[in-house]
Design an enzyme around this catalytic site. Structure first.
Site, PDB file in Angstrom:
ATOM      1  N   ALA A  12       0.803  -1.230   0.000  1.00 42.75           N
ATOM      2  CA  ALA A  12       0.000   0.000   0.000  1.00 42.75           C
ATOM      3  C   ALA A  12       0.836   1.281   0.000  1.00 42.75           C
ATOM      4  O   ALA A  12       0.451   2.271  -0.616  1.00 42.75           O
ATOM      5  CB  ALA A  12      -0.937  -0.017   1.212  1.00 42.75           C
ATOM      6  N   SER A  13       1.973   1.266   0.659  1.00 43.42           N
ATOM      7  CA  SER A  13       2.753   2.511   0.782  1.00 43.42           C
ATOM      8  C   SER A  13       3.704   2.723  -0.389  1.00 43.42           C
ATOM      9  O   SER A  13       4.377   3.748  -0.463  1.00 43.42           O
ATOM     10  CB  SER A  13       3.568   2.494   2.080  1.00 43.42           C
ATOM     11  OG  SER A  13       4.747   1.729   1.900  1.00 43.42           O
ATOM     12  N   GLY A  14       3.781   1.756  -1.298  1.00 46.38           N
ATOM     13  CA  GLY A  14       4.750   1.827  -2.403  1.00 46.38           C
ATOM     14  C   GLY A  14       4.337   2.849  -3.450  1.00 46.38           C
ATOM     15  O   GLY A  14       3.227   3.393  -3.423  1.00 46.38           O
ATOM     16  N   ARG A  38       3.896  -4.811   4.608  1.00 50.51           N
ATOM     17  CA  ARG A  38       4.661  -5.871   5.259  1.00 50.51           C
ATOM     18  C   ARG A  38       4.695  -5.633   6.769  1.00 50.51           C
ATOM     19  O   ARG A  38       4.540  -4.494   7.235  1.00 50.51           O
ATOM     20  CB  ARG A  38       6.061  -5.978   4.653  1.00 50.51           C
ATOM     21  CG  ARG A  38       6.863  -4.738   4.776  1.00 50.51           C
ATOM     22  CD  ARG A  38       8.147  -4.842   3.986  1.00 50.51           C
ATOM     23  NE  ARG A  38       8.611  -3.510   3.660  1.00 50.51           N
ATOM     24  CZ  ARG A  38       9.089  -2.643   4.514  1.00 50.51           C
ATOM     25  NH1 ARG A  38       9.205  -2.958   5.811  1.00 50.51           N
ATOM     26  NH2 ARG A  38       9.456  -1.429   4.136  1.00 50.51           N
ATOM     27  N   THR A 103       7.395  -7.323 -11.004  1.00 46.09           N
ATOM     28  CA  THR A 103       8.357  -7.804 -12.007  1.00 46.09           C
ATOM     29  C   THR A 103       9.553  -8.449 -11.302  1.00 46.09           C
ATOM     30  O   THR A 103       9.604  -8.493 -10.076  1.00 46.09           O
ATOM     31  CB  THR A 103       8.822  -6.642 -12.912  1.00 46.09           C
ATOM     32  OG1 THR A 103       9.426  -5.637 -12.086  1.00 46.09           O
ATOM     33  CG2 THR A 103       7.665  -6.049 -13.690  1.00 46.09           C
ATOM     34  N   GLY A 126       4.063  -7.563 -17.090  1.00 50.49           N
ATOM     35  CA  GLY A 126       5.182  -6.712 -16.669  1.00 50.49           C
ATOM     36  C   GLY A 126       4.899  -5.248 -16.926  1.00 50.49           C
ATOM     37  O   GLY A 126       5.630  -4.379 -16.442  1.00 50.49           O
ATOM     38  N   HIS A 158      14.678   3.614 -16.207  1.00 51.07           N
ATOM     39  CA  HIS A 158      13.776   3.735 -15.052  1.00 51.07           C
ATOM     40  C   HIS A 158      14.450   4.528 -13.937  1.00 51.07           C
ATOM     41  O   HIS A 158      15.663   4.742 -13.961  1.00 51.07           O
ATOM     42  CB  HIS A 158      13.380   2.342 -14.514  1.00 51.07           C
ATOM     43  CG  HIS A 158      12.375   1.629 -15.363  1.00 51.07           C
ATOM     44  ND1 HIS A 158      12.736   0.829 -16.420  1.00 51.07           N
ATOM     45  CD2 HIS A 158      11.011   1.618 -15.329  1.00 51.07           C
ATOM     46  CE1 HIS A 158      11.646   0.348 -17.000  1.00 51.07           C
ATOM     47  NE2 HIS A 158      10.580   0.811 -16.362  1.00 51.07           N
ATOM     48  N   LYS A 162      14.522   1.419  -8.755  1.00 54.92           N
ATOM     49  CA  LYS A 162      14.103   0.131  -9.337  1.00 54.92           C
ATOM     50  C   LYS A 162      15.142  -0.944  -9.038  1.00 54.92           C
ATOM     51  O   LYS A 162      16.338  -0.715  -9.182  1.00 54.92           O
ATOM     52  CB  LYS A 162      13.892   0.279 -10.854  1.00 54.92           C
ATOM     53  CG  LYS A 162      13.353  -1.001 -11.486  1.00 54.92           C
ATOM     54  CD  LYS A 162      12.659  -0.740 -12.806  1.00 54.92           C
ATOM     55  CE  LYS A 162      12.138  -2.017 -13.441  1.00 54.92           C
ATOM     56  NZ  LYS A 162      11.056  -2.651 -12.675  1.00 54.92           N
TER      57      LYS A 162
HETATM   58  N1  LIG Z   1       3.315  -4.237 -14.309  1.00 55.96           N
HETATM   59  C1  LIG Z   1       3.358  -2.897 -14.296  1.00 55.96           C
HETATM   60  O1  LIG Z   1       2.634  -2.214 -15.045  1.00 55.96           O
HETATM   61  C2  LIG Z   1       4.250  -2.207 -13.302  1.00 55.96           C
HETATM   62  C3  LIG Z   1       4.268  -0.823 -13.184  1.00 55.96           C
HETATM   63  C4  LIG Z   1       5.039  -0.258 -12.164  1.00 55.96           C
HETATM   64  C5  LIG Z   1       5.766  -1.062 -11.305  1.00 55.96           C
HETATM   65  N2  LIG Z   1       5.720  -2.395 -11.464  1.00 55.96           N
HETATM   66  C6  LIG Z   1       6.395  -3.316 -10.554  1.00 55.96           C
HETATM   67  O2  LIG Z   1       5.692  -3.300  -9.313  1.00 55.96           O
HETATM   68  C7  LIG Z   1       6.580  -3.600  -8.250  1.00 55.96           C
HETATM   69  C8  LIG Z   1       6.510  -2.512  -7.191  1.00 55.96           C
HETATM   70  O3  LIG Z   1       6.939  -1.286  -7.732  1.00 55.96           O
HETATM   71  P1  LIG Z   1       6.964   0.047  -6.844  1.00 55.96           P
HETATM   72  O4  LIG Z   1       7.680   1.076  -7.649  1.00 55.96           O
HETATM   73  O5  LIG Z   1       5.598   0.352  -6.339  1.00 55.96           O
HETATM   74  O6  LIG Z   1       7.900  -0.425  -5.631  1.00 55.96           O
HETATM   75  P2  LIG Z   1       7.942   0.096  -4.138  1.00 55.96           P
HETATM   76  O7  LIG Z   1       9.211  -0.418  -3.557  1.00 55.96           O
HETATM   77  O8  LIG Z   1       7.672   1.565  -4.097  1.00 55.96           O
HETATM   78  O9  LIG Z   1       6.689  -0.630  -3.453  1.00 55.96           O
HETATM   79  C9  LIG Z   1       6.654  -1.986  -3.107  1.00 55.96           C
HETATM   80  C10 LIG Z   1       5.854  -2.088  -1.833  1.00 55.96           C
HETATM   81  O10 LIG Z   1       5.605  -3.456  -1.550  1.00 55.96           O
HETATM   82  C11 LIG Z   1       5.707  -3.618  -0.147  1.00 55.96           C
HETATM   83  N3  LIG Z   1       5.925  -5.026   0.194  1.00 55.96           N
HETATM   84  C12 LIG Z   1       7.032  -5.776  -0.015  1.00 55.96           C
HETATM   85  N4  LIG Z   1       6.865  -7.009   0.506  1.00 55.96           N
HETATM   86  C13 LIG Z   1       5.620  -7.024   1.050  1.00 55.96           C
HETATM   87  C14 LIG Z   1       4.862  -8.015   1.738  1.00 55.96           C
HETATM   88  N5  LIG Z   1       5.346  -9.241   1.995  1.00 55.96           N
HETATM   89  N6  LIG Z   1       3.615  -7.696   2.143  1.00 55.96           N
HETATM   90  C15 LIG Z   1       3.101  -6.490   1.884  1.00 55.96           C
HETATM   91  N7  LIG Z   1       3.775  -5.485   1.262  1.00 55.96           N
HETATM   92  C16 LIG Z   1       5.017  -5.777   0.836  1.00 55.96           C
HETATM   93  C17 LIG Z   1       6.869  -2.709   0.255  1.00 55.96           C
HETATM   94  O11 LIG Z   1       6.872  -2.416   1.632  1.00 55.96           O
HETATM   95  C18 LIG Z   1       6.583  -1.479  -0.614  1.00 55.96           C
HETATM   96  O12 LIG Z   1       5.720  -0.571   0.030  1.00 55.96           O
HETATM   97  C19 LIG Z   1       7.968  -3.747  -8.908  1.00 55.96           C
HETATM   98  O13 LIG Z   1       8.212  -5.110  -9.167  1.00 55.96           O
HETATM   99  C20 LIG Z   1       7.812  -2.976 -10.211  1.00 55.96           C
HETATM  100  O14 LIG Z   1       8.710  -3.365 -11.204  1.00 55.96           O
HETATM  101  C21 LIG Z   1       5.004  -2.991 -12.442  1.00 55.96           C
HETATM  102  O1  LIG Z   2       8.850   1.500 -11.812  1.00 59.68           O
HETATM  103  C1  LIG Z   2       8.936   0.305 -12.138  1.00 59.68           C
HETATM  104  O2  LIG Z   2       9.555  -0.527 -11.429  1.00 59.68           O
HETATM  105  C2  LIG Z   2       8.283  -0.165 -13.379  1.00 59.68           C
HETATM  106  N1  LIG Z   2       8.263  -1.462 -13.586  1.00 59.68           N
HETATM  107  C3  LIG Z   2       7.691  -2.122 -14.701  1.00 59.68           C
HETATM  108  C4  LIG Z   2       8.755  -2.857 -15.466  1.00 59.68           C
HETATM  109  O3  LIG Z   2       9.636  -3.483 -14.843  1.00 59.68           O
HETATM  110  O4  LIG Z   2       8.733  -2.829 -16.699  1.00 59.68           O
HETATM  111  C5  LIG Z   2       6.834  -1.217 -15.560  1.00 59.68           C
HETATM  112  C6  LIG Z   2       7.358   0.180 -15.660  1.00 59.68           C
HETATM  113  C7  LIG Z   2       7.634   0.789 -14.288  1.00 59.68           C
END
Ligand SMILES: NC(=O)c1ccc[n+]([C@@H]2O[C@H](COP(=O)([O-])OP(=O)(O)OC[C@H]3O[C@@H](n4cnc5c(N)ncnc54)[C@H](O)[C@@H]3O)[C@@H](O)[C@H]2O)c1
Ligand SMILES: O=C(O)C1=N[C@H](C(=O)O)CCC1
Length: 269
Positions: A12-14, A38, A103, A126, A158, A162
């Site tokens: 939620a905080s991410g 977490r 991812t 992804g 990125h 990341k």
């Molecule tokens: N598929 C897409 O379109 C897309 C887009 C953006 C990001 N992403 C992916 O999403 C993921 C997160 O990205 P982000 O930038 O938000 O990262 P982030 O680090 O800001 O957020 C991740 C969050 O997950 C929490 N977390 C980790 N383990 C946990 C657990 N066991 N229980 C509950 N919470 C937990 C962390 O505390 C953190 O708040 C990455 O893998 C990123 O590549 C995918």
């Molecule tokens: O911010 C990230 O982390 C992102 N992850 C996805 C990826 O790995 O492609 C999508 C874009 C942003």
């Protein structure tokens, strides 16, 4: 209002978690019924709206996925690979649609996700944006039209927080290029070139990753031949595009038969 699908947002905080909470609250198409972080995280026990710096929204952040998922029709999960695998099993137990944006998943993670998808709907991509999913199709088409005289390179950029590379999007684009060429990506991938690598191998697909500042996400698919180059490019400027796609996937997944789906299924493209 109470008939709207109930959604739990993990992480939620991410960066994505906050976007997703805002997207669900603003959608009018779903209810936020849970926000997960977490164990030991400062947000646990706080109202999610207050934790985000706004007004209360009546959902307390919890660290108990079982309790949260029991109330959910869908779980939207952008966290980390090990966490996501655990959530896949629990979401399947609760028969909630699991939308996975995480991812950096390795084959062992993917095998566990596939096992969970025998019992529930999982939508995984992804990149959840419309633009990137369209770009995968363009990439496949261009790769199918060109022979191996055209070197394919995928360059992604990125933000500096990341943790995985190549990005999930770059890998999707690589898979699309490989499918267009009729080859197995694992057999032709060039990742992390450094030092005296030798000349580029014909037919290989190269990956390069840039990390810096607050770049949301940029991807180029380069087709380079003697005397000319084609560059297909996607630039993300707002994470809301991923959140919108994920919410769309959560709604689309309601009443589907169990299985693993991607955003092409959701978007119908
Ligand atoms: N598929 C897409 O379109 C897309 C887009 C953006 C990001 N992403 C992916 O999403 C993921 C997160 O990205 P982000 O930038 O938000 O990262 P982030 O680090 O800001 O957020 C991740 C969050 O997950 C929490 N977390 C980790 N383990 C946990 C657990 N066991 N229980 C509950 N919470 C937990 C962390 O505390 C953190 O708040 C990455 O893998 C990123 O590549 C995918
Ligand atoms: O911010 C990230 O982390 C992102 N992850 C996805 C990826 O790995 O492609 C999508 C874009 C942003």
């Amino acid at each position: 209002m109470t008939d709207l699908p109930g959604i739990v947002v993990t992480g939620a905080s991410g960066r994505m978690g906050r976007m997703l909470i805002a997207a669900v609250a603003a959608s009018g198409k779903a209810r936020l019924v849970g926000a997960l972080e977490r164990e030991g995280h400062a947000w646990v026990g706080q109202d999610a709206g207050v934790a985000m710096g706004g007004a209360p929204i009546g959902v307390l952040v919890t660290d108990d996925p079982l309790e949260a998922f029991a109330k959910a029709q869908a779980v939207i999960d952008f966290t980390a690979p090990d966490a996501t695998v655990g959530f896949a099993a629990l979401a399947a137990q609760a028969r909630a649609v699991h939308v996975i944006g995480t991812t950096g998943l390795e084959p062992a993670h993917l095998a566990k996700i596939a096992a969970a998808a025998r019992h529930a709907v999982i939508v995984r991509a992804g990149n959840m944006s419309l633009g990137v999913n369209l770009l995968t199709q363009l990439t496949q088409r261009v790769a199918a039209a060109l022979d191996a005289d055209w070197d394919i390179e995928i360059v992604e950029a990125h933000h500096n927080r990341k943790v995985d590379a190549p990005s999930g999007t770059a890998l999707m684009l690589g898979e699309a290029a490989a499918a267009g060429r009729g080859v197995d990506l694992a057999a032709v991938s060039d990742r992390g070139r450094d030092g005296i690598t030798g000349a580029r191998e014909r037919g290989h697909i190269g990956f390069a990753a840039i990390r810096g500042g607050d770049v949301v996400g940029e991807h180029d698919v380069i087709f380079a031949a003697a005397g000319e180059r084609i560059v297909l490019r996607h630039i993300a400027t707002d994470r809301a595009i991923f959140a919108r796609g994920a919410l769309r996937a959560a709604l689309w997944g309601q009443d589907r038969i169990p299985g693993e789906y991607d955003m092409l299924d959701v978007l119908g493209i």
